[in-house]
Design a protein around this motif. Structure first.
Motif, short mmCIF file in Angstrom:
data_model
loop_
_atom_site.label_atom_id
_atom_site.label_comp_id
_atom_site.label_asym_id
_atom_site.label_seq_id
_atom_site.Cartn_x
_atom_site.Cartn_y
_atom_site.Cartn_z
N LEU A 13 0.83 -1.20 0.00
CA LEU A 13 0.00 0.00 0.00
C LEU A 13 0.87 1.25 0.00
CD1 LEU A 13 -2.70 -0.99 2.66
CD2 LEU A 13 -2.74 -1.34 0.19
N THR A 14 0.44 2.25 -0.74
CA THR A 14 1.16 3.52 -0.77
C THR A 14 0.28 4.68 -0.32
OG1 THR A 14 0.57 3.83 -3.10
CG2 THR A 14 2.69 2.78 -2.63
N ASN A 15 -0.96 4.36 0.07
CA ASN A 15 -1.88 5.38 0.54
C ASN A 15 -2.82 4.73 1.54
OD1 ASN A 15 -4.11 7.18 0.83
ND2 ASN A 15 -3.64 8.11 -1.15
N SER A 16 -2.85 5.22 2.76
CA SER A 16 -3.68 4.59 3.79
C SER A 16 -5.14 5.02 3.73
CB SER A 16 -3.13 4.92 5.18
OG SER A 16 -3.42 6.26 5.55
N GLY A 17 -5.43 6.04 2.89
CA GLY A 17 -6.79 6.52 2.79
C GLY A 17 -7.15 7.57 3.83
N MET A 18 -6.22 7.88 4.72
CA MET A 18 -6.45 8.88 5.75
C MET A 18 -6.00 10.27 5.28
SD MET A 18 -7.84 7.41 8.44
CE MET A 18 -8.86 6.59 7.20
N PRO A 19 -6.52 11.35 5.87
CA PRO A 19 -6.09 12.70 5.46
C PRO A 19 -4.59 12.86 5.64
CG PRO A 19 -8.04 12.81 6.86
CD PRO A 19 -7.57 11.39 6.91
N LYS A 20 -3.93 13.39 4.62
CA LYS A 20 -2.48 13.56 4.65
C LYS A 20 -2.10 14.75 5.52
CE LYS A 20 1.76 12.84 2.88
NZ LYS A 20 2.53 13.77 3.73
N ILE A 21 -1.05 14.59 6.33
CA ILE A 21 -0.54 15.66 7.15
C ILE A 21 0.82 16.09 6.62
CG2 ILE A 21 0.58 14.13 8.84
CD1 ILE A 21 -0.24 16.15 11.02
N SER A 22 1.10 17.37 6.60
CA SER A 22 2.39 17.84 6.12
C SER A 22 3.46 17.55 7.18
CB SER A 22 2.35 19.35 5.85
OG SER A 22 2.21 20.07 7.07
N GLN A 23 4.70 17.46 6.76
CA GLN A 23 5.80 17.21 7.68
C GLN A 23 5.90 18.32 8.72
OE1 GLN A 23 7.56 14.46 7.82
NE2 GLN A 23 8.92 15.09 9.49
N LYS A 24 5.70 19.56 8.29
CA LYS A 24 5.79 20.70 9.20
C LYS A 24 4.72 20.62 10.28
CE LYS A 24 5.89 25.77 9.28
NZ LYS A 24 5.82 27.01 8.46
N LYS A 25 3.49 20.31 9.89
CA LYS A 25 2.41 20.21 10.86
C LYS A 25 2.60 19.00 11.77
CE LYS A 25 -2.63 20.24 11.35
NZ LYS A 25 -3.94 20.26 10.63
N PHE A 26 3.08 17.90 11.18
CA PHE A 26 3.34 16.70 11.98
C PHE A 26 4.34 17.00 13.09
CE2 PHE A 26 6.58 13.17 12.19
CZ PHE A 26 5.90 12.41 13.12
N GLU A 27 5.44 17.65 12.76
CA GLU A 27 6.47 17.91 13.76
C GLU A 27 5.96 18.89 14.83
OE1 GLU A 27 10.40 18.67 12.41
OE2 GLU A 27 10.35 17.11 10.87
N LYS A 28 5.14 19.84 14.43
CA LYS A 28 4.58 20.79 15.40
C LYS A 28 3.62 20.08 16.35
CE LYS A 28 2.00 25.14 15.73
NZ LYS A 28 1.34 26.24 14.97
N MET A 29 2.74 19.25 15.81
CA MET A 29 1.78 18.53 16.65
C MET A 29 2.49 17.49 17.52
SD MET A 29 -1.49 18.02 14.09
CE MET A 29 -2.44 17.12 15.34
N PHE A 30 3.51 16.85 16.97
CA PHE A 30 4.28 15.85 17.72
C PHE A 30 4.91 16.49 18.95
CE2 PHE A 30 7.95 13.37 18.87
CZ PHE A 30 7.63 12.06 18.57
N PHE A 31 5.53 17.64 18.77
CA PHE A 31 6.19 18.33 19.88
C PHE A 31 5.19 18.64 20.99
CE2 PHE A 31 8.00 21.88 22.18
CZ PHE A 31 9.34 21.54 22.30
N SER A 32 4.03 19.09 20.61
CA SER A 32 3.01 19.44 21.60
C SER A 32 2.45 18.21 22.30
CB SER A 32 1.87 20.20 20.91
OG SER A 32 0.82 20.47 21.82
N ALA A 33 2.20 17.13 21.54
CA ALA A 33 1.55 15.95 22.11
C ALA A 33 2.50 15.07 22.90
CB ALA A 33 0.90 15.13 21.00
#
Length: 275
Positions: A13-33
């Motif tokens: 699989l190359t697409n999980s079907g879930m909404p894609k998150i940008s790397q920048k947003k991922f790292e920001k949310m990761f830091f907070s969570a």
């Protein structure tokens, strides 16, 4: 779910079907969570399938590095538990961890074991056969000690209870005129489920900051066996690439009851614990 895109050439699989998150947003949310709101609580990071650490295709390390630096600067406690079944990879992983200054501010635990599904654990066996790329292949460069030839650097990351996972990469071996069948090691590894793993290291399920699972084809079966009411990481990352469509849909149904799910990249989903 939207329709999933299937990769070619056995890539999965190359697409999980879930909404894609940008790397920048991922790292920001990761830091907070990933940082506990309670300063007295130890941040705990659990990585299943660590290989040798710090690799370019490792989605965990870039955001985790920032969290570890911040936690250390604030004199807060943190623990990083890395699980890896292959002895050759363990040796390189320990060297890499010891050489990286970022990892010196907290507690590092390296567990030489593999995480198994509930069905596999039901056999009662404490050790099972695991298939790994030969230790003759350098886990950093991909260089073969026997022939001097180079394979893709990621090749030794492919280890699994399923021998077919290694054979899926036959093309890479054919390109350098090597027989993959001669480079598969069968090793006996200790097996644990995630609940027992956490218990062994006195980690409370509800207090896990980040759980990452990368088990070359066993991510979905393992996830289906986790009780997410007891083990509740703030951030959950898993590799969907090798899941079947049916298994991935079941996992999405299970996980979405507790998490918001995003597709991180062409191999991994990231999940955020609902408040």
């Amino acid at each position: 779910l939207v329709a999933l895109t299937i990769g070619t050439c056995g890539a999965g699989l190359t697409n999980s079907g879930m909404p894609k998150i940008s790397q920048k947003k991922f790292e920001k949310m990761f830091f907070s969570a990933a940082i506990p709101k309670d300063a007295s609580q130890e941040a705990t990071f659990v990585q299943i399938g660590a290989h040798v650490g710090f690799e370019a295709n490792d989605p965990l390390w870039p955001p985790l590095r920032k969290v570890l630096l911040w936690e250390t600067a604030q004199a807060r406690k943190w623990k990083w538990l890395l699980v890896e079944p292959v002895p050759a990879n363990i040796r390189e992983l320990k060297r890499n961890l010891a050489a990286n200054k970022v990892t010196q501010g907290g507690e590092i635990i390296v567990e030489n074991a593999a995480i198994a599904t509930n069905e596999m654990m039901a056999s009662g066996q404490q050790h099972l056969t695991f298939y790994a790329v030969s230790g003759d292949i350098d886990p950093i460069t991909g260089k073969d000690k026997r022939s001097g030839k180079f394979l893709p650097a990621y090749i030794s990351q492919i280890g699994s209870f399923d021998r077919e996972q290694i054979l899926k990469e036959k093309r890479s071996w054919r390109k350098v005129n090597l027989d993959v069948e001669k480079y598969i090691d069968e090793i006996q590894v200790e097996v644990l489920n995630i609940k027992d793993l956490l218990g062994r290291h006195n980690i409370s399920g509800p207090n896990v900051s980040v759980l990452m699972i990368d088990t070359e084809g066993y991510d979905c079966p393992i996830l289906k066996g986790i009780d997410l009411t007891l083990i509740r990481p703030a951030v959950l990352i898993y590799e969907y690439k090798h899941c079947s469509l049916e298994d991935l849909r079941k996992v999405h149904d299970i996980v979405s009851a507790h998490y918001e799910i995003n597709m991180l990249d062409a191999e991994n989903d990231v999940c955020w614990l609902k408040k």
